[in-house]
Enzyme design. Structure first.
Site, PDB file in Angstrom:
ATOM      1  N   ARG A   1      -1.720  -5.507  -8.623  1.00 55.36           N
ATOM      2  CA  ARG A   1      -0.599  -6.401  -8.322  1.00 55.36           C
ATOM      3  C   ARG A   1      -0.368  -7.420  -9.428  1.00 55.36           C
ATOM      4  O   ARG A   1       0.733  -7.659  -9.844  1.00 55.36           O
ATOM      5  CB  ARG A   1      -0.852  -7.147  -7.017  1.00 55.36           C
ATOM      6  CG  ARG A   1      -0.714  -6.277  -5.804  1.00 55.36           C
ATOM      7  CD  ARG A   1      -1.241  -6.965  -4.592  1.00 55.36           C
ATOM      8  NE  ARG A   1      -2.657  -7.292  -4.766  1.00 55.36           N
ATOM      9  CZ  ARG A   1      -3.362  -8.009  -3.938  1.00 55.36           C
ATOM     10  NH1 ARG A   1      -2.801  -8.516  -2.876  1.00 55.36           N
ATOM     11  NH2 ARG A   1      -4.640  -8.228  -4.163  1.00 55.36           N
TER      12      ARG A   1
ATOM     13  N   HIS B   1       0.838  -1.206   0.000  1.00 52.70           N
ATOM     14  CA  HIS B   1       0.000   0.000   0.000  1.00 52.70           C
ATOM     15  C   HIS B   1       0.873   1.255   0.000  1.00 52.70           C
ATOM     16  O   HIS B   1       0.607   2.213  -0.716  1.00 52.70           O
ATOM     17  CB  HIS B   1      -0.885   0.057   1.262  1.00 52.70           C
ATOM     18  CG  HIS B   1      -1.922  -1.018   1.362  1.00 52.70           C
ATOM     19  ND1 HIS B   1      -2.043  -1.834   2.459  1.00 52.70           N
ATOM     20  CD2 HIS B   1      -2.896  -1.394   0.516  1.00 52.70           C
ATOM     21  CE1 HIS B   1      -3.046  -2.668   2.295  1.00 52.70           C
ATOM     22  NE2 HIS B   1      -3.592  -2.431   1.119  1.00 52.70           N
TER      23      HIS B   1
ATOM     24  N   LYS C   1     -15.230  -7.301   4.178  1.00 49.65           N
ATOM     25  CA  LYS C   1     -14.339  -8.177   4.935  1.00 49.65           C
ATOM     26  C   LYS C   1     -14.614  -8.073   6.436  1.00 49.65           C
ATOM     27  O   LYS C   1     -15.224  -7.112   6.889  1.00 49.65           O
ATOM     28  CB  LYS C   1     -12.893  -7.771   4.654  1.00 49.65           C
ATOM     29  CG  LYS C   1     -12.520  -7.932   3.194  1.00 49.65           C
ATOM     30  CD  LYS C   1     -11.178  -7.329   2.890  1.00 49.65           C
ATOM     31  CE  LYS C   1     -10.868  -7.473   1.417  1.00 49.65           C
ATOM     32  NZ  LYS C   1      -9.641  -6.764   1.036  1.00 49.65           N
TER      33      LYS C   1
ATOM     34  N   SER D   1      -2.791  -8.193   2.692  1.00 50.58           N
ATOM     35  CA  SER D   1      -2.990  -8.070   4.138  1.00 50.58           C
ATOM     36  C   SER D   1      -3.356  -9.430   4.730  1.00 50.58           C
ATOM     37  O   SER D   1      -2.902  -9.783   5.821  1.00 50.58           O
ATOM     38  CB  SER D   1      -4.087  -7.043   4.434  1.00 50.58           C
ATOM     39  OG  SER D   1      -3.691  -5.777   3.974  1.00 50.58           O
TER      40      SER D   1
END
Ligand code: COA
Length: 166
Positions: free
Chosen positions: A90, A17, A41, A128
């Site tokens: 990514r 990030h 989430k 994460s």
């Protein structure tokens, strides 16, 4: 002032990030990190904790601020007076989701652009979730997150283990 928002869950913030943020902030006069309060989430860290971790990670970045938002990302971008949404890509696997999100956002707010930056290859496998998984199994994660985030992860999992033992 041309500003952008950088939205996400940030549970917790990673070097991936921060790489996007550091490069993205050079393109704008300012960037607001936007922590989504109603992410799908189930976060490990509370909103307050995620905010604290981000504030510490960005304390030497004068044109970066951190805020929590609820509801639509594009609405929050408008509230901030931002012209763009900054996102990192990514791998190919991110593309479909990000493409859909960007088109959805464009449909809702045609005046806000999504700007994608390619994540540096050394962080292309970082997420994460993977970091939390490793930390929960006592692996050191200092290659992927700042020291204060690693400490917060260790503390969180130590307190969870204490609760489980009781
Ligand atoms: N390097 C390494 N990892 C990265 C990264 C990078 N540059 N960028 C993202 N990641 C990781 C994150 O760590 C995260 O990992 P995780 O899934 O294991 O937690 C994952 O990639 C993607 O997370 P993040 O970037 O935080 O995005 P998100 O998908 O959690 O959040 C929102 C996306 C908040 C922007 C989106 O849900 C949203 O806009 N919500 C508001 C409602 C809305 O407007 N919806 C759209 C219109 S309907």
């Amino acid at each position: 002032m041309r500003t952008a928002i950088y939205p996400g869950t940030f549970d917790p913030v990673t070097y991936g990030h921060l790489d996007i943020l550091i490069r993205g902030k050079e393109l704008f006069d300012g960037v607001t990190i936007a922590i989504a309060a109603d992410s799908k989430k189930t976060p490990l860290f509370t909103l307050g904790e995620r905010m604290e971790l981000l504030l510490e990670a960005t304390k030497d970045m004068p044109n970066v601020s951190v805020r929590v938002f609820e509801g639509l990302t594009v609405e929050f971008a408008r509230q901030c007076g931002a012209v763009a949404i900054l996102r990192g890509l990514r791998a190919l696997s991110d593309f479909e989701y990000e493409f859909q999100l960007a088109l959805m956002n464009k449909k809702i707010a045609s005046d806000i652009e999504t700007i994608f930056l390619m994540t540096q290859s050394e962080f292309s496998f970082v997420s994460s979730s993977a970091i939390k998984w490793a930390a929960s199994l006592h692996a050191g994660v200092s290659d992927f997150v700042p020291v204060h985030v690693e400490k917060a992860l260790m503390k969180k999992y130590a307190s969870q283990r204490t609760l489980e033992d009781d």
